[in-house]
Structure formats: C-alpha cells, structure tokens
Design a protein around this motif. Structure first.
Motif: not given
Length: 923
Positions: A609-629, A588-596
């Motif tokens: 000008t804009f100030t936005d919150i920037n988020i990148n996230s992921y999760a991977r869980y292997t339940i068993k061989q061949g099965m995951s979310v 996570t972080g801040l995204l400062f952008s300017e459009l002219e």
C-alpha cells in the motif's frame, strides 16, 4: 559544384536581387473606437494590390491600438484595409512613395445595420484574432491550383509541417484536425490535410485543444496542444469529391488507393481503401511525392514498414510490408442537437524482414560480443470501430458516450541464429531458434460523461466513467538448440508449446464539482477519482512428448497463473483563475493506492500500500498578442505490469532469460513542462523555446546477471534518482515580395538523461547528452518552383560511472534537398534527396547513403487526371543502419529495406460540389 546546389544558389541570388529592386515600406498608425477613443487591440491591418486584390502584407494591432505594417513590393499604390469584429471595415488608398508612412489616428465605427454586416462578410481579412483562436482566410494565402490543405497550412504564419506531415503552430503540436468542427476519420491530422484540397476551404482556425466536456462547460484547457478546424466554403459543403490512384512498377511493386467524400451540410460520409507493397498508407494524394513508400526512421532515411491511420498503427515494424486497408466514416448532427461521429477501419499487413546485429555487451570486468541474424514473417489483421455520441438534452445538460472496439489476429514466424564471443574471438555459446505464434486480441473501451451546468457563472457537476477491457490469447511453438562451449560443453534443446491468456480490466470513475467564487474568473474545484486495474495472466507451458507425439508434458516450473490488482482512490481540491492575461490552476490531494499480486501455480502472494501527494498545476500568461509563457507541474504513479511481476522464467530466447519480480513497488514521477513563444506579425518571424523534465523514484529497471557461459538472466527492481531534461528552441522568419517568398528556420534540441542500471548485478549510472542543431529553408517563386533544403546533426554522448566502461561519442549528419517545379503548365517535376552519414559504425555496416526519389507528373483530361512516373531510391543506396547505446551494450544493426524501383501511375479526381457544374465522371 553539384547541380542541385548550383540551382539553389541561382534561385537565392535571383530572390535577393528582386528584394533589392522592390520598394521597402513601413506604414504606422493607431486604431481607436470612434465613440470612446478606446484602443482596439488585435485589429487586422492589411495591404492589397489595387489590380487584383492580391495580399501584399498584414499585421495585428497591439494592446494600445498601434500597428506597424512593413513589407516589400513593386506596387506604387495599394489599398489599406482595417477590420475588427463588430466594426465597419476601414479602407484607404496608400501611395507607397516613402519608406516610412505615418497615418493620422484611425477611428473605427461600429457596424450598426445589415449593410455593414454584408460589407464585413464580403471583405475578409487574411487573419482574425478571436480571443484564443487565430482564423486565417484561405483565399488570402495563394497556393497553386489543386493544392492540398497541407500545402495551404504550410503558408500560414507560425506553422511548420515536417516531412511526416506532423504540424506545429508556434512550436506547439497539432494533435486534432476537425472539418466544420467535426472529426474527419478519427483525429488523424494527415487524413484530412493530405486529401482535402485548398479550393474548397473557406478558413483555417487554430485554437488550444479542448476535450468535449471542456468545450461544453467553458473550462479552460490545461493542454498546450493545438487543434486546427477546417471550415469549408458554404457553396462547397454539398456534394461529392474524391480521387483514385493505380500504379505499377518494377520488382513487382504496385499501389492502388481511393477516397470518396459526400458532404451535405452537417452530414458527412467518407470511404477509403488501398492496397500496396511499398510501405505506404496509401491515403496521400500529393501529386509529387505520394505512393513512393516511406523513407525515414531512427537516424537513417530508411523504411520502417509501419504507418498509422486515425491513431491506429499498421504495418509490421522494420522491413517490407504489403498492406490492404479499408475504412468508412460517418458524421451527422440532428435537429435535437444529437451528434454522431463513427468510423471503421480494417487493415491487413504482411511483413518480411531480415536483421543483422553486432552487439558489444559491457560487464564490470570486461566485455563480450554477440552476433545474430534474424528473419521475421508476420501477418496481422486489425479491425477498429469507433464512435462519439453526444446528446444535448438542453443548453445545461449533456451526455457524451464514446465506445471503441478493436480486434486483431496475427500469425508471426521468426528464426534466429546467434553466437557469443570473447574479446579474442573465442566462441562461448551458439544458438538457433524458431518461433511461431498465433494470437488474438480483443479490446473494448468506453467513456461516459454526464455534465450538468448551473446558472451562467460557470458552475457545473460532471460524473464520468471509463472502462477498458482487454483479452489476449496466443499459441506459441518454440524450438531451440543451444550449444555451450567451455570447460563443460553441453547442448540443450527445447521443443515447447506455450498457451497464454491474459485479461486486463480497468474501470475508473470520477466526480468533479466546480463552484464559482467570482463569476467566470475564480473557481473552486472538488474532485474524487477512483480506478481499479485487474489483470490475470495464465501461461501454460507444455514440452513435446516423443512417446505420445504431442505437446502434452506440462512444465510446471515454466508455467504461471498470475493475478494482479491495482486500486487507487484520490480526493482532490483545486483553485482555478481565468483572467484576460493570466490563467492558472492548482489541484492537490492524496493518492491512496494498493498493489496486490497472487501467483496460483507458484503459490506466492504480495500486497503493498502507498500514500502519495497528487499535484496537477498549470499557469499561462499572455504578455501580448502572439507572445505568451506557459508552465505546468504534475505528479503521477505507474504500477508494474503483469509481465514485470510474474515470478516465472520466460525462455523464448534461452540465451536471454527473463523472470519477473513480485515485490516491485509502483513508480512515482514528478513532471514539469515550460515554454515561451513569440510571433511578431510585423516582421513575420517567430521564436519558440521549451523545456520539460522529470524525476522518478522507484523506477522499475532491469537487473541482469550473466553467468560464465554468457547466458543472461534478467529480472526487475526499483531504483531512485532517475531524471530527464529535454529542451529546445526554434526561430523562423518569412521574407515575402508579392508572389515570391523565402522562409527559413533554425532550431536546437537537447536532452540530458540520467539512468540507474545494473550490469552483471553491479549498479552504475549512465548519463546521456544529445544536442541537435538544425536548419531548413523554403523558397517559393510564384507557385512555379519550390526549393526546400534542410540539415541537422546530432551529437550524442554517453558517460558511465564505472571506470572500466569507455564513454561513447558519435554523430549523425543528415542533409536534404527537395525541389518541385510546376512549369511548364500541366507538368510537375519533383526531386527529393537525403544524405545521411553516421560515425562510429562497426566495420561491415554502411556509414553513409544518398537517398534520392524523383517524380514526373503530367496533367490530362482537363486537369482531372495525372499520369506520373516515379523513381524510388534512384541511386540504389537506401539502407537501414542504426547504432543503439544502452546502459550495458552498444549495438549496430542493419535490416531489410525497399530497394530501387520505378513506378508508373494514374490518378483521377472527380467532384460535384456546390456550384460545380461538372457531372460525375468515372475512371
């Protein structure tokens, strides 16, 4: 009952009767380490015939070392094998005299000497699990002689290949194909899968797609895309092989193509070339269905006249395309660990198309109709050169440089006749136009990454820089005549020349530093990203001066010179965890952008000008061989384009005028994606479900106003509250008895979208729902006959928030049946039928069609040559009818397609690889 359906029912009846006569069995057991009795998870358990070592069935042990091996066979005895990396191969003869056979605990011994290693190499398991990689032994999956890699991949568990050659593994798309770990003509999967033959392949490896830097640093990939690596047999990795085809047919149809490959261990050189006028890329050497042109696109099985090679789109859209293509690829790795991968493509596409459109335009207080006919003639030349250079200074320091250059030039001509009518048929306006454009485009892109690793715990620093430099020039001649009816009739003519030059330069840089908090498990990531996009769009319009007989009358009101600058800064911090079962990351972080943007001719300047919150996230869980979310959530921004900002009217179609809005904001998007997949090796069945969606604020949408003469003027504005949700699922299962198999798949796709739009200045919302169930089946009898029926139906609903708008509902039904026989010997016979039916199509447009391709091939010259007769669109019913529903219109269209033709062709293959003693032979 028709013959194809009767044949299908007969084959299925024979299959299931064979299943009843076969012996069903289930072998149960438990696998442990002989020394410490630790359960061995992901050991491969498989059964082979004693006579010829044909694979009967296989499975994988679970996390407790247990396995259940189920199957059907007419064999009374078979050999059971168990393999696990680093252990001796376990072998036992099994008598299949019971439906359930329970084995005592199996203790595996460590491989301790060279003899054990030789045994491990000689006895290859059909499938091996190596952490995140599935490895398939090619020889374990029987395919007909001279089958392609695509034919082999279709037989792998959990793998689907659609009619366009797109590959999915357990529902996840394959976006990269490698050969011996290196690209093959870029990353286009179809070039490799449709041209390499199964006989030279040792194994197929499937893993999660990683970037070059992720491979080097060991960083976990956040992608769900898959990569397939084709490992060639050691004795087949030196030499030359290739094919060439030449075909001629009725209606002056023709096709010719060739591809050649030289392999010398880590060095590889490939060349290809083709020319045809049947809307084909020309680089598929399928013995049955290649060189037939394309059939598909939209909701109809028709020709779209375009195709792609190495990610580069060729062709001219809908219509008929005459194409010429050539390319070369070079890959090598040197002793100092320098790697080079480079390729070059040239394509020429000459396209022709005629299009008829009937459109109902919806207004807040009623509607009116627009009918048009258009003709398009296009010629486009495209050059692309691409390279990937990697320099490994030492085991901790690597430099990656990827330059790419594209150059294209085109000549495009179009003519259009259009008229608008009231509900009662009264003509409102009528227009004629001719448009000719000569254009050039130059695009240079490059990526540079410098990576330094520290120690063995996963720490590294990466510095990257990207550049993208685009320069477009065009010269457009426009000639229009528009007649306005009504109370004050008028006629307006335009004869104009528009000189345009646009430049877009984007530079970005990033620094990423990874600090291990717990060795190879928990990491702290510090990042800083910067990007700057500069655009300059200079558009000069000149009216024709009859006095000087030249285009020298400068039209200031329609000209513009716009400069756009979009700049972003983003400091970010993230935490990543990589465990045996669970992996996740949040940055996570801040995204400062300017459009002219600044318009020099109209003398306007806007800065935001804009100030936005920037988020990148992921999760991977292997339940068993061949099965995951898996789940991810990200935010992103999108700046408006120069055309959307340019505050000057574009009157290339005087009945539909477009003008930009310099006060637009950037778009801000929330995106998420989730999936669950489960492949059961015991039952050979797989289940996959997924969902993605997004919410957009400040979405840039068109805002149209229509005057009393039904002339539309469109600009752009920002709106909030737009969302989309897409999802689907599929279930597939393979039933196998010795050399006969039946594979079926059922699936469901749905999407829900909400859009905010305007009609004649009035804001309203549109909700679209689509549900598409589908089913397909593949039956293969001893590689002698293959039958593939499929069916899907799309239910489409569009609902409007305005009371006077009528909601729309329509369906599209598509059924297909492909049959291929390889008997008698040296004869290949194929049929491909596709039936399409559309509801709610306007009168005068075809609702249904039966598209039938047929091919008959005969192998000659010791199977090196094939003579083939093909029939394209045998019933002469190929059409291209489409229904489109947008926020403020409903449109039916029909355009040019290939008509029925017959073609006779000859394909010749030549090879000299490894132990192959055949000399080079020329055709």
């Amino acid at each position: 009952m028709n013959k194809p359906l009767s044949l299908l029912l007969l084959i299925l009846a024979s299959f299931f009767s064979g299943q009843l006569s076969a012996q069903e069995f289930e072998i149960k057991g438990n696998i442990v380490d002989k020394i410490d009795k630790t359960p061995l998870e992901s050991a491969t358990v498989y059964l082979q015939t004693i006579k010829d070592s044909t694979l009967i069935t296989y499975t994988i042990s679970d996390n407790k070392g247990r396995f259940e091996l189920a199957g059907r066979t007419q064999q009374k005895e078979a050999n059971l094998f168990i393999t696990f990396t680093g252990f001796k191969v376990y072998q036992q003869k099994i008598t299949l005299d019971k439906s359930v056979i329970t084995l005592p605990e199996i203790a595996m011994e460590l491989a301790t000497d060279e003899l054990d290693a030789v045994q491990l190499t000689a006895i290859k398991a059909p499938i091996t699990v190596k952490k995140d990689t599935l490895e398939f032994n090619a020889d374990s999956f029987k395919a007909r002689p001279d089958a392609t890699v695509e034919d082999l991949i279709k037989k792998l568990p959990g793998v689907e290949v659609d009619s366009d050659g797109k590959i999915k593994v357990n529902g996840k798309e394959v976006n990269k194909i490698l050969v011996n770990g290196k690209p093959f003509f870029g990353n286009d999967p179809k070039i490799a899968t449709k041209n390499l033959t199964k006989e030279i392949v040792d194994k197929i490896q499937v893993t999660t797609t990683k970037s070059d830097s992720e491979e080097f640093t060991g960083k976990e990939s956040t992608s769900e895309n898959q990569t397939i690596n084709i490992e060639l047999k050691e004795d087949q990795n030196k030499g030359f092989f290739g094919r060439a085809t030449v075909s001629g047919g009725t209606d002056e149809r023709y096709a010719m193509s060739g591809i050649g490959n030289y392999f010398n261990d880590k060095q590889r050189v490939s060349v290809l070339a083709s020319k045809n006028n049947i809307n084909s890329s020309g680089f598929s050497f399928d013995e049955i269905y290649d060189m037939m042109g394309s059939a598909g696109g939209g909701v109809s099985w028709s020709d779209n006249g375009s195709f792609s090679i190495g990610g580069q789109q060729f062709g001219g859209g809908q219509g008929i395309t005459t194409s010429s293509n050539a390319g070369a690829s070079f890959v090598d790795e040197y002793e100092d660990k320098t790697e080079i991968a480079a390729d070059y493509f040239f394509s020429r596409a000459d396209s022709e198309n005629e299009n008829r459109v009937e459109r109902e335009n919806i207004l807040p207080d009623g509607s009116f109709f627009t009918n048009s006919r258009s003709t398009f003639l296009n010629r486009n030349d495209n050059h692309r050169a691409n390279a990937n250079l990697q320099f490994e200074i030492d085991s901790t320091f690597k430099v990656i440089f990827r330059p790419n250059f594209q150059f294209s030039e085109g000549e495009n001509f179009s003519s259009r006749n259009e008229e608008s009518l009231e509900d009662d048929g009264t003509v409102i306006n009528r227009g004629e136009s001719q448009n000719q454009t000569d254009s050039e485009r130059r695009n240079f892109r490059s990526n540079l990454y410098v990576i330094k690793k520290f120690g063995s715990k996963g720490a590294y620093i990466q510095v990257g820089a990207d550049g993208n430099f685009i320069n477009n020039t065009s010269e457009n001649f426009l000639n229009t005549t528009n007649e306005i009816f009504g109370t004050i009739p008028s006629i307006e003519t335009r004869d104009q020349l528009t000189d345009s030059e646009s430049r877009q330069n984007t530079i970005s840089a990033n620094v990423e530093y990874r600090i291990p908090l717990k060795a190879k498990k928990i990491f702290l990531d510090l990042e800083y990203r910067f990007s700057n996009r500069r655009e300059r769009n200079d558009r000069r319009v000149f009216d024709f001066d009859n006095t000087n007989n030249a285009y020298d009358d400068f039209n200031e009101s329609l000209s513009s010179d716009l400069k756009v600058n979009f700049q972003t800064h983003s400091p970010r911090i993230g935490i990543n965890y990589s465990g045996e079962k669970l992996r996740f990351g949040v940055t996570t972080g801040l995204l400062f952008s300017e459009l002219e943007n600044e318009e020099f001719i109209q003398n306007t300047t806007v800065r935001s000008t804009f100030t936005d919150i920037n988020i990148n996230s992921y999760a991977r869980y292997t339940i068993k061989q061949g099965m995951s979310v898996y789940f991810n959530y990200n935010t992103r921004t999108q700046a408006p384009s120069a055309q959307q900002l340019q505050p000057v009217a574009n009157v290339s179609n005087p009945l539909n005028i477009t003008v930009g809005n310099p006060n637009l904001n950037r778009e801000f998007n929330h995106d998420f994606y989730a999936n669950f997949n489960n492949y059961d090796f015991k039952s050979k069945s797989g289940f996959f479900i997924w969902m993605n969606g997004g919410l957009t604020n400040d979405r840039i949408v068109p805002l149209s106003v229509i005057d009393e003469n039904r002339i539309r003027t469109t600009t752009y504005t920002n709106v909030d509250g737009i969302y989309r949700i897409n999802g689907g699922g599929s279930f597939s299962k393979t039933i196998k008895k010795d050399s006969t198999s039946l594979r079926y798949r059922v699936g469901l796709y749905t999407n829900i979208n909400k859009e905010i739009n305007f009609t004649n200045g009035v804001e309203f919302s549109t909700k679209r729902n689509t549900i598409t169930p589908s089913m397909s089946l593949t039956y293969n009898y001893k590689e002698l006959i293959e039958i593939e029926p499929n069916y899907y139906v799309g239910f489409n609903t569009t609902r409007y928030s305005l009371d006077n708008f009528d909601n729309e509902t329509f369906q599209t039904h598509t059924a297909g049946l492909k049959t291929t026989t390889y008997w008698p010997k040296k004869i290949v016979f194929g049929n491909d039928l596709r039936y399409t039916y559309r509801t709610n199509v306007a009168p005068g447009f075809e609702r249904s069609s039966l598209f039938w391709n047929m091919s008959l091939g005969v192998k000659i010259l010791n199977d090196k040559g094939t003579i083939k007769l093909t029939a394209y669109d045998l019933l002469d019913q190929n059409i291209n009818t489409r229904r489109s529903i947008t926020a403020d219109f409903i449109q039916d269209s029909q355009s040019t397609v290939l008509q029925r033709y017959f073609m006779l062709g000859f394909t010749y293959k030549l090879s000299k690889v490894g132990g192959n003693k055949n000399s080079f032979e020329m055709f």
